[in-house]
Motif scaffolding. Structure first.
Motif, PDB file in Angstrom:
ATOM      1  N   VAL A   1     -49.841 -71.928 -14.458  1.00 12.84           N
ATOM      2  CA  VAL A   1     -50.208 -71.818 -13.049  1.00 12.84           C
ATOM      3  C   VAL A   1     -49.043 -72.353 -12.231  1.00 12.84           C
ATOM      4  N   VAL A   2     -48.496 -71.522 -11.377  1.00 15.19           N
ATOM      5  CA  VAL A   2     -47.342 -71.935 -10.594  1.00 15.19           C
ATOM      6  C   VAL A   2     -47.819 -72.635  -9.320  1.00 15.19           C
ATOM      7  N   ILE A   3     -47.257 -73.815  -9.063  1.00 12.92           N
ATOM      8  CA  ILE A   3     -47.629 -74.620  -7.904  1.00 12.92           C
ATOM      9  C   ILE A   3     -46.363 -75.119  -7.216  1.00 12.92           C
ATOM     10  N   SER A   4     -46.535 -75.726  -6.055  1.00 11.33           N
ATOM     11  CA  SER A   4     -45.399 -76.131  -5.240  1.00 11.33           C
ATOM     12  C   SER A   4     -44.693 -77.367  -5.790  1.00 11.33           C
ATOM     13  N   ARG A   5     -43.361 -77.350  -5.743  1.00 10.15           N
ATOM     14  CA  ARG A   5     -42.562 -78.525  -6.077  1.00 10.15           C
ATOM     15  C   ARG A   5     -42.745 -79.622  -5.034  1.00 10.15           C
ATOM     16  N   SER A   6     -43.051 -79.223  -3.797  1.00 13.04           N
ATOM     17  CA  SER A   6     -43.157 -80.186  -2.702  1.00 13.04           C
ATOM     18  C   SER A   6     -44.497 -80.906  -2.676  1.00 13.04           C
ATOM     19  N   HIS A   7     -45.482 -80.404  -3.428  1.00 16.39           N
ATOM     20  CA  HIS A   7     -46.814 -81.009  -3.426  1.00 16.39           C
ATOM     21  C   HIS A   7     -47.260 -81.241  -4.874  1.00 16.39           C
ATOM     22  N   THR A   8     -46.363 -81.802  -5.661  1.00 15.09           N
ATOM     23  CA  THR A   8     -46.606 -81.889  -7.101  1.00 15.09           C
ATOM     24  C   THR A   8     -47.820 -82.735  -7.446  1.00 15.09           C
ATOM     25  N   GLY A   9     -48.082 -83.785  -6.675  1.00 18.87           N
ATOM     26  CA  GLY A   9     -49.204 -84.665  -6.994  1.00 18.87           C
ATOM     27  C   GLY A   9     -50.535 -83.960  -6.947  1.00 18.87           C
ATOM     28  N   SER A  10     -50.895 -83.422  -5.769  1.00 18.82           N
ATOM     29  CA  SER A  10     -52.194 -82.781  -5.612  1.00 18.82           C
ATOM     30  C   SER A  10     -52.302 -81.524  -6.462  1.00 18.82           C
ATOM     31  N   GLY A  11     -51.229 -80.732  -6.539  1.00 19.95           N
ATOM     32  CA  GLY A  11     -51.278 -79.503  -7.323  1.00 19.95           C
ATOM     33  C   GLY A  11     -51.476 -79.765  -8.798  1.00 19.95           C
ATOM     34  N   ALA A  12     -50.724 -80.717  -9.343  1.00 17.63           N
ATOM     35  CA  ALA A  12     -50.851 -81.038 -10.764  1.00 17.63           C
ATOM     36  C   ALA A  12     -52.227 -81.610 -11.075  1.00 17.63           C
TER      37      ALA A  12
ATOM     38  N   ASN B   1     -49.832 -67.048 -14.653  1.00 20.62           N
ATOM     39  CA  ASN B   1     -51.155 -66.443 -14.602  1.00 20.62           C
ATOM     40  C   ASN B   1     -51.712 -66.408 -13.187  1.00 20.62           C
ATOM     41  N   ALA B   2     -51.323 -67.414 -12.387  1.00 21.46           N
ATOM     42  CA  ALA B   2     -51.818 -67.494 -11.012  1.00 21.46           C
ATOM     43  C   ALA B   2     -50.923 -68.417 -10.196  1.00 21.46           C
ATOM     44  N   TYR B   3     -51.035 -68.277  -8.896  1.00 23.67           N
ATOM     45  CA  TYR B   3     -50.378 -69.161  -7.936  1.00 23.67           C
ATOM     46  C   TYR B   3     -51.493 -69.859  -7.170  1.00 23.67           C
ATOM     47  N   VAL B   4     -51.492 -71.186  -7.217  1.00 29.36           N
ATOM     48  CA  VAL B   4     -52.540 -71.972  -6.558  1.00 29.36           C
ATOM     49  C   VAL B   4     -51.897 -72.950  -5.582  1.00 29.36           C
ATOM     50  N   HIS B   5     -52.471 -73.005  -4.393  1.00 23.81           N
ATOM     51  CA  HIS B   5     -52.008 -73.939  -3.361  1.00 23.81           C
ATOM     52  C   HIS B   5     -53.240 -74.536  -2.698  1.00 23.81           C
ATOM     53  N   VAL B   6     -53.274 -75.860  -2.540  1.00 23.46           N
ATOM     54  CA  VAL B   6     -54.498 -76.493  -2.052  1.00 23.46           C
ATOM     55  C   VAL B   6     -54.331 -77.190  -0.707  1.00 23.46           C
ATOM     56  N   THR B   7     -53.152 -77.151  -0.114  1.00 14.53           N
ATOM     57  CA  THR B   7     -52.950 -77.761   1.198  1.00 14.53           C
ATOM     58  C   THR B   7     -52.721 -76.679   2.244  1.00 14.53           C
ATOM     59  N   LYS B   8     -52.670 -77.098   3.505  1.00 18.47           N
ATOM     60  CA  LYS B   8     -52.412 -76.147   4.580  1.00 18.47           C
ATOM     61  C   LYS B   8     -51.013 -75.555   4.430  1.00 18.47           C
ATOM     62  N   ILE B   9     -50.863 -74.353   4.966  1.00 18.30           N
ATOM     63  CA  ILE B   9     -49.581 -73.662   4.868  1.00 18.30           C
ATOM     64  C   ILE B   9     -49.451 -72.731   6.070  1.00 18.30           C
ATOM     65  N   LYS B  10     -48.234 -72.358   6.420  1.00 14.96           N
ATOM     66  CA  LYS B  10     -48.005 -71.507   7.588  1.00 14.96           C
ATOM     67  C   LYS B  10     -48.047 -70.027   7.197  1.00 14.96           C
ATOM     68  N   SER B  11     -48.413 -69.205   8.159  1.00 14.93           N
ATOM     69  CA  SER B  11     -48.599 -67.778   7.883  1.00 14.93           C
ATOM     70  C   SER B  11     -47.320 -67.104   7.411  1.00 14.93           C
ATOM     71  N   TRP B  12     -46.161 -67.492   7.973  1.00 19.95           N
ATOM     72  CA  TRP B  12     -44.913 -66.846   7.552  1.00 19.95           C
ATOM     73  C   TRP B  12     -44.539 -67.194   6.116  1.00 19.95           C
ATOM     74  N   ASP B  13     -45.137 -68.281   5.581  1.00 22.62           N
ATOM     75  CA  ASP B  13     -44.859 -68.670   4.200  1.00 22.62           C
ATOM     76  C   ASP B  13     -45.570 -67.780   3.186  1.00 22.62           C
ATOM     77  N   VAL B  14     -46.668 -67.152   3.592  1.00 20.02           N
ATOM     78  CA  VAL B  14     -47.497 -66.457   2.605  1.00 20.02           C
ATOM     79  C   VAL B  14     -47.825 -65.008   2.946  1.00 20.02           C
ATOM     80  N   CYS B  15     -47.598 -64.579   4.172  1.00 22.81           N
ATOM     81  CA  CYS B  15     -48.063 -63.257   4.596  1.00 22.81           C
ATOM     82  C   CYS B  15     -47.442 -62.132   3.768  1.00 22.81           C
ATOM     83  N   ALA B  16     -46.119 -62.150   3.604  1.00 18.80           N
ATOM     84  CA  ALA B  16     -45.461 -61.091   2.832  1.00 18.80           C
ATOM     85  C   ALA B  16     -45.926 -61.106   1.384  1.00 18.80           C
TER      86      ALA B  16
END
Length: 401
Positions: free
Chosen positions: A282-293, A324-339
């Motif tokens: 599961v791919v998660i953010s390097r910047s939010h390693t604590g909560s994602g892991a 297998n999946a991309y999971v993100h659990v914090t807020k994020i901006k629309s330009w980061d994910v729309c495309a």
């Protein structure tokens, strides 16, 4: 013996009339003072139509000569208002734009922006500032590459589509004409004309800026998304530092809003087999390693977290079978994910919040809440929605969803 020059019938030439010499070269003859005006008046009466034509021709010649050397191009706009920017290459017709033109323009601009980004990195022009902090307290850097890429996208889109709404991660650039001469639209089996007022373009001119400054360049992408009535219908992801790779793009249309159901993806081959190398990742953010892991270990049995930078990169890894999946659990901006959202859906995958709901992209509110689950097919996506359901109730505050 031939007629003399004075006996030949005159031909109108400019402000006088010309006769032929024996050499055949015309010469102008003008009536001088002291000559009788009666023959001249008679001649005027007989030949006034020719004089009118000649006078008009002379006026046109003088007009053209007076403008020689002056520029015929439109003056460069000085206002940042998209309405005031004019271009011969404008693709807006009667307040509507063709989807294929929006995609073709975005692909082209992503290639130009990629060149700007690599030029900054390899040309020794990099300069980094901190523009703020994330909700988690992580510094958000911005570089010259962000600014130059942003200028290409925003000014290029304004030049081609005057009046279009653009939501970009970076601030509004100084107006600088990109000078686009030709854009090749993509071929679509259904290519709707869309009302300009219903369109929003989101731009992330350099996704994974932090990784860019750390020379983790494989994470870096540029992303452009075409939003129609709040829904992403086309996405373009470019990887500037991946050699010989063209931009990945996708189109996802619905009959209810765009007149036809259409899923088209270009530049990737998604895999949905459990036997692929990334089936347990599961791919998660390097910047939010604590909560994602923590989320992966607590709620996703048998899965391993893989830390990566940039939403565009993560989405591509899912679609190409590296995760297998991309999971993100914090807020994020629309330009980061729309495309990424548009490209995943175009390839037959799912991209939703943790409840399994489609994301809505607003012109006035760039914040996306509720987390993200992206998977290459609906079956895998449903498994993640079920496993992460407890986050919506008991652990929402803990993981800042």
């Amino acid at each position: 013996m031939g007629a003399s020059i004075d006996e030949r019938k005159p031909m109108v030439s400019g402000f006088g009339y010309a006769s032929h010499s024996s050499s055949g070269i015309g010469s102008a003859h003008f009536r001088g003072r002291g000559r009788s005006h009666a023959p001249f008046k008679t001649w005027i009466w007989r030949h006034w139509p020719l004089l009118m034509v000649g006078s008009f021709g002379a006026f046109y010649l003088i007009h053209r000569l007076s403008h020689m050397g002056s520029s015929t191009s439109a003056p460069k706009a000085t206002s940042q208002s998209a309405q005031q920017l004019r271009s011969d290459s404008s693709r807006v017709q009667n307040g509507k734009v063709r989807l294929s033109d929006l995609i073709g323009a975005s692909i082209h601009l992503s290639e130009v922006a990629a060149h700007e980004i690599t030029d900054v990195k390899f040309g020794g022009k990099e300069a980094t500032e901190v523009k703020g902090k994330t909700d988690e307290g992580v510094d958000e850097p911005v570089t010259l590459a962000d600014a130059r890429s942003n200028s290409v996208f925003v000014n290029g889109l304004r030049e081609l589509f005057p009046g279009i709404s653009i939501l970009s991660e970076e601030t509004d650039p100084d107006l600088e004409e990109v000078g686009i001469s030709a854009i090749n639209g993509v071929e679509l089996t259904h290519d709707p004309w869309l009302d300009l007022n219903d369109i929003l373009i989101t731009v992330d001119p350099l996704d994974a800026t932090k990784e860019f400054t750390e020379n983790l360049l494989h994470f870096v992408t540029t992303m452009v998304c075409v939003v129609h009535k709040g829904k992403p219908i086309a996405g373009i992801i470019n990887e500037p530092f991946v050699k010989d790779e063209a931009a990945v793009w996708g189109v996802a249309l619905d009959k209810a809003t765009e007149g036809a159901d259409l899923r088209v993806s270009h530049g990737l081959q998604p895999s949905t087999e459990d036997t692929v190398a990334g089936a347990d990742k599961v791919v998660i953010s390097r910047s939010h390693t604590g909560s994602g892991a923590d989320v992966v270990s607590e709620y996703l049995p048998g899965k391993q977290p893989v830390f990566a930078g940039g939403s565009g990169y993560k989405a591509l890894r899912v679609l190409e079978g590296d995760a297998n999946a991309y999971v993100h659990v914090t807020k994020i901006k629309s330009w980061d994910v729309c495309a990424a959202d548009a490209v995943v859906h175009a390839a037959g995958g799912e991209f939703t919040n943790l409840k399994g709901e489609r994301l809505v992209y607003e012109k006035d509110d760039p914040m996306i809440s509720g987390g993200i689950i992206a998977a290459a097919d609906s079956k895998m996506h449903a498994w993640y929605v079920e496993k992460l359901a407890p986050l919506q109730s008991s652990h929402g505050d803990k993981h800042r969803i």
